[in-house]
Design a protein around this motif. Structure first.
Motif, mmCIF file in Angstrom:
data_model
loop_
_atom_site.group_PDB
_atom_site.id
_atom_site.type_symbol
_atom_site.label_atom_id
_atom_site.label_comp_id
_atom_site.label_asym_id
_atom_site.label_seq_id
_atom_site.Cartn_x
_atom_site.Cartn_y
_atom_site.Cartn_z
ATOM 1 N N ARG A 205 0.828 -1.215 0.000
ATOM 2 C CA ARG A 205 0.000 0.000 0.000
ATOM 3 C C ARG A 205 0.861 1.263 0.000
ATOM 4 O O ARG A 205 0.575 2.222 -0.723
ATOM 5 C CB ARG A 205 -0.948 -0.031 1.201
ATOM 6 N N LEU A 234 -5.742 2.548 -4.416
ATOM 7 C CA LEU A 234 -5.572 1.237 -3.789
ATOM 8 C C LEU A 234 -6.721 0.278 -4.096
ATOM 9 O O LEU A 234 -7.149 -0.507 -3.246
ATOM 10 C CB LEU A 234 -5.407 1.376 -2.269
ATOM 11 N N LEU A 245 -2.728 -4.112 -6.622
ATOM 12 C CA LEU A 245 -3.265 -2.836 -6.174
ATOM 13 C C LEU A 245 -3.137 -1.836 -7.319
ATOM 14 O O LEU A 245 -2.051 -1.651 -7.877
ATOM 15 C CB LEU A 245 -2.507 -2.320 -4.954
#
Length: 372
Positions: A205, A234, A245
Motif C-alpha cells: 500500500r 488502492l 493494487l
C-alpha cells in the motif's frame, strides 16, 4: 504475412510506414492510426498500416485462424535463463535498500529478462519468423488481460521490423477527446502484487501511494492546474493467478498542449518511462537501474498500444507481461524474451521480491513454452 497489429478494438494489416518518435514525434499528431512500441531504454517507434479495422475489444486475438491455433511452437519450459539469477537479484535488492538508507531514492523497480532459444521457423519447417499472432491467441485464452495485443512487422516486409506480444494489466496513458475542446489524460499505475487480497500488506500500500503521487506529478507537467486528481486509490484487481493494487490518476491537458505543436512529444517527455516501472525520484531510480541491470529491458516496461490522431484518442499500456522476439544481433542467437520485476523499498525482503518476480512470470512463461 507482411505485418499485423491488434490492440484493443483496433486491428491493422499491411504496414506502410514506420517513424522514429525520437526524431519525428509530430507524426502522432498529423493524422491516422499508429501502433506504438516504445522501449524502456531504447527506441520508440510507431507503425502505420494501410488497412485499419475497428471491432469489439480483444476480438481479433481471440478469433485467430485455425492455423494460428496450432502454429505456436514455443521453447522448452526448462530452456529459459535469467539475466539475473536468484543470488544476483537478491543482491540487487540489498543494494537498492542501501540507496534508500542513504537517502538517494525511495523506491526502485528492479527487473530481470528471461530468455529462451527460439529460432525462426514455420510450422512446416520453412524459414519464417515465429507466429506472433499464434502466441497472442494462446495468451488471450490462457491469461486474458485488459491491454493485450500483438504487433508483428517481419523483416521481409521491407519496413523496420518489430515482434511484440503483450498481455499487460496496466494502463500507462489513455487520451480521450471530449466536447468543448477538453482532452483528458488518464494513467492507472499498479504497485502491489500477491496471490490473494489477504497477501497485500502495508509495504504494498505504501509503495502504491508513493508511485501514484509520482504519476500525479508527471501528469501535472502537461495538465491544467487544479485538474489532476486521484480518482481511485488502492483498488484491488484480480488477474489470473494473482491480484494487484491499482490506482487511477486523471487530468485535463492544457489547451496549449492540445493545440500547440508536438502534443505527443510533450506528453511523452513528461511521463515516460512509466513511473510504476522506474521508481521515485525517477531520475535517481533510472541511474540505479542502469547500474544494476546487466541487459536492456527492450519493450518490457516501455509502452505499447495505439494512437488515433484523427479522433484525438489513444491507449498505451505499460509493457509488462510482454514477450518480444530478438532476431539475434551482436553475436546472439534468436531468442524469445520476457521481463519480470518488482518494486524495491526499504521494507523489501530480498527473497520475497525474488518470489514476486517468479509469481509474475510463471503463468505467462508456462503458456509460451512448448510443454504447456
Amino acid at each position: 504475412m507482411d505485418g499485423y497489429a491488434q490492440f484493443g478494438r483496433l486491428e491493422g494489416r499491411s504496414p506502410v510506414e514506420v517513424v522514429d518518435l525520437a526524431d519525428t514525434p509530430e507524426a502522432l499528431d498529423r493524422g491516422g492510426v499508429w501502433f506504438v512500441v516504445a522501449e524502456f531504454d531504447g527506441r520508440a517507434r510507431a507503425w502505420r498500416f494501410a488497412d485499419v479495422r475497428r471491432g469489439p475489444v480483444g476480438s481479433v486475438a481471440a478469433a485467430a485462424t485455425p492455423r494460428a491455433r496450432t502454429a505456436w511452437a514455443g521453447p522448452a519450459r526448462d530452456g529459459w535463463t535469467s539475466s539475473l539469477d536468484q543470488d544476483g537479484y537478491e543482491a540487487a535488492v540489498r543494494t537498492v535498500r542501501e540507496h534508500v538508507r542513504a537517502g538517494d531514492v525511495y523506491q526502485v523497480n528492479v527487473c530481470r529478462v528471461l530468455s529462451a532459444p527460439l529460432a525462426p521457423g514455420g510450422p512446416d519447417g520453412t524459414p519464417a519468423e515465429p507466429d506472433a499472432r499464434a502466441l497472442a491467441q494462446r495468451l488471450a485464452a490462457g491469461n486474458p488481460a485488459p491491454y493485450q495485443g500483438v504487433l508483428h512487422v517481419p523483416a521481409s516486409s521491407g519496413i523496420d521490423p518489430v515482434w511484440v506480444v503483450c498481455a499487460s494489466p496496466e494502463l500507462f496513458l489513455r487520451l480521450d477527446a471530449r466536447p468543448a475542446g477538453i482532452t483528458t489524460l488518464t494513467s492507472g499505475p499498479i504497485k502491489g502484487t500477491a496471490t490473494s487480497p489477504e497477501g497485500l500488506g502495508d509495504k504494498d500500500r505504501a509503495e502504491n501511494v508513493m508511485i501514484t503521487d509520482l504519476v500525479r506529478n508527471d501528469l501535472q507537467r502537461v495538465c491544467a492546474p487544479g485538474t489532476v486528481e486521484v480518482t481511485s486509490l488502492l483498488g484491488v484487481e484480480h488477474h489470473p493467478g494473482l491480484v494487484h493494487l491499482v490506482s487511477t490518476v486523471t487530468g485535463r491537458l492544457r489547451p496549449d498542449v492540445v493545440t500547440g505543436p508536438g502534443t505527443w512529444a510533450r506528453v511523452l517527455a513528461a511521463t515516460f518511462p512509466p513511473a510504476s516501472v522506474s521508481g521515485a525520484p525517477k531520475s535517481s531510480a533510472l541511474r540505479i537501474i542502469r547500474d544494476l541491470e546487466p541487459v536492456p529491458r527492450g519493450p518490457y516496461c516501455g509502452a505499447v498500444g495505439w494512437v488515433d490522431a484523427d479522433a484525438g484518442t489513444a491507449e498505451l499500456a505499460v509493457g509488462i507481461r510482454t514477450f518480444w522476439w530478438d532476431r539475434g544481433t551482436d553475436g546472439r542467437s534468436p531468442a524469445l524474451r520476457f521481463g519480470t520485476g518488482a518494486g524495491i523499498t526499504w521494507g523489501s525482503d530480498p527473497h520475497g521480491e525474488w518470489l514476486e518476480t517468479e509469481l509474475k512470470a510463471r503463468r505467462l512463461v508456462d503458456l509460451a513454452s512448448a510443454a504447456h
